[in-house]
Design a protein around this motif. Structure first.
Motif, mmCIF file in Angstrom:
data_model
loop_
_atom_site.group_PDB
_atom_site.id
_atom_site.type_symbol
_atom_site.label_atom_id
_atom_site.label_comp_id
_atom_site.label_asym_id
_atom_site.label_seq_id
_atom_site.Cartn_x
_atom_site.Cartn_y
_atom_site.Cartn_z
ATOM 1 N N ARG A 1 1.733 -3.000 10.940
ATOM 2 C CA ARG A 1 2.497 -2.269 11.949
ATOM 3 C C ARG A 1 3.275 -1.103 11.336
ATOM 4 N NH1 ARG A 1 2.271 -4.763 16.800
ATOM 5 N NH2 ARG A 1 1.771 -7.002 16.838
ATOM 6 N N GLU A 2 3.385 -1.082 10.020
ATOM 7 C CA GLU A 2 4.076 0.013 9.331
ATOM 8 C C GLU A 2 3.110 1.047 8.766
ATOM 9 O OE1 GLU A 2 7.370 0.607 9.001
ATOM 10 O OE2 GLU A 2 7.638 -1.038 10.427
ATOM 11 N N ALA A 3 1.829 0.879 9.012
ATOM 12 C CA ALA A 3 0.827 1.746 8.377
ATOM 13 C C ALA A 3 0.765 3.147 8.972
ATOM 14 C CB ALA A 3 -0.554 1.095 8.476
ATOM 15 N N HIS A 4 1.513 3.409 10.035
ATOM 16 C CA HIS A 4 1.391 4.686 10.751
ATOM 17 C C HIS A 4 1.793 5.885 9.893
ATOM 18 C CE1 HIS A 4 5.791 4.804 11.340
ATOM 19 N NE2 HIS A 4 5.680 3.497 11.490
ATOM 20 N N TRP A 5 2.634 5.699 8.866
ATOM 21 C CA TRP A 5 3.095 6.846 8.082
ATOM 22 C C TRP A 5 2.237 7.106 6.834
ATOM 23 C CZ3 TRP A 5 4.511 5.672 3.125
ATOM 24 C CH2 TRP A 5 4.958 4.378 2.849
ATOM 25 N N PHE A 6 1.197 6.338 6.631
ATOM 26 C CA PHE A 6 0.317 6.562 5.482
ATOM 27 C C PHE A 6 -0.597 7.762 5.722
ATOM 28 C CE2 PHE A 6 1.964 2.536 4.470
ATOM 29 C CZ PHE A 6 1.702 2.258 3.141
ATOM 30 N N ASP A 7 -1.126 8.324 4.634
ATOM 31 C CA ASP A 7 -1.965 9.516 4.720
ATOM 32 C C ASP A 7 -3.422 9.203 5.049
ATOM 33 O OD1 ASP A 7 0.178 11.282 3.885
ATOM 34 O OD2 ASP A 7 -0.096 10.468 1.871
ATOM 35 N N ALA A 8 -3.878 8.009 4.704
ATOM 36 C CA ALA A 8 -5.276 7.636 4.944
ATOM 37 C C ALA A 8 -5.360 6.158 5.274
ATOM 38 C CB ALA A 8 -6.132 7.961 3.716
ATOM 39 N N TRP A 9 -6.268 5.815 6.189
ATOM 40 C CA TRP A 9 -6.539 4.426 6.569
ATOM 41 C C TRP A 9 -7.976 4.079 6.201
ATOM 42 C CZ3 TRP A 9 -4.515 3.934 12.319
ATOM 43 C CH2 TRP A 9 -3.109 3.995 12.323
ATOM 44 N N ILE A 10 -8.149 2.911 5.602
ATOM 45 C CA ILE A 10 -9.484 2.436 5.248
ATOM 46 C C ILE A 10 -9.623 0.990 5.704
ATOM 47 C CG2 ILE A 10 -11.054 1.882 3.336
ATOM 48 C CD1 ILE A 10 -9.686 4.143 1.749
#
Length: 222
Positions: free
Chosen positions: A166-175
């Motif tokens: 739920r905190e992943a929204h501020w990351f630069d890339a999703w894998i």
């Protein structure tokens, strides 16, 4: 004045590649593969107060230290980030990271989400990648298949995984690590893209243009 062809381009600053993932998402396997392809990657070895797992080596996987030592170092400002995860302390030493990045060495970080958030504030210019499992059901299956933790520990890890995602929204890339080869290709691409960021080499354009003199007869209007 040296010929333009003799001028060297300025070195770029090192990339701080930060990879976060819930336990069981396959992060360790992907990081190992990335380090095999890029052996010059500097690796940030974190400190932790938890006991080593089988096959883990002190000084390579983690620096395993006591809670007393950890707290003393934290009070002295030794860590760029530190966090409590599943009842244990984790922290990244600050000065070795700064030194390697300044030398142009790319750095790899394997830390949790709360630690990554602190790192983003204390050391600028990182590239942040979040690794997802295909589903919560698959994550639970992987955790159980490891056979290293009891049911209560697995439940805590699944609850923690939900909070982290739920905190992943501020990351630069999703894998999403469903197919290992595809996940690795995407991780590799995220790293290589970060090395091309103009912020890594802000004086490049100036260094190429300065010192250039047109040859006699060159029409600069054309």
């Amino acid at each position: 004045m040296p010929e333009a062809s003799q001028l060297s381009c300025p070195p770029r600053a090192g990339v701080m590649l930060v990879i976060c993932a819930p336990s069981g998402a396959g992060k360790t396997t992907l990081i190992r593969r990335l380090r095999e392809e890029f052996p010059c990657f500097g690796y940030s070895v974190s400190c932790t107060t938890r006991a080593p797992r089988p096959q883990e080596v002190d000084g390579e996987d983690y620096h395993f230290i006591s809670e007393e030592t950890f707290c003393a170092r934290r009070a002295a400002g030794f860590f760029a980030e530190c966090a409590t995860v599943h009842g244990h302390f984790y922290g990244t030493p600050r000065e070795p990271v700064r030194a390697m990045l300044a030398q142009g060495r790319d750095m790899l970080f394997d830390i949790d989400v709360q630690g990554a958030a602190q790192l983003r504030l204390s050391l600028v210019g990182g590239a942040y990648v979040f690794l997802f499992p295909p589903s919560m059901r698959e994550l639970e299956r992987r955790l159980r298949a490891r056979g290293t933790e009891d049911a209560a520990s697995i439940r805590r890890r699944l609850e923690g995984a939900e909070r982290e995602m739920r905190e992943a929204h501020w990351f630069d890339a999703w894998i999403v690590n469903e197919d290992l080869d595809r996940a690795y290709d995407e991780l590799r691409a995220a790293f290589l893209a970060a090395t091309l960021d103009p912020r890594r080499r802000p004086s490049l354009a100036t260094s190429i243009v300065e010192g250039w003199e047109p040859h006699a007869g060159t029409d600069c209007r054309s």
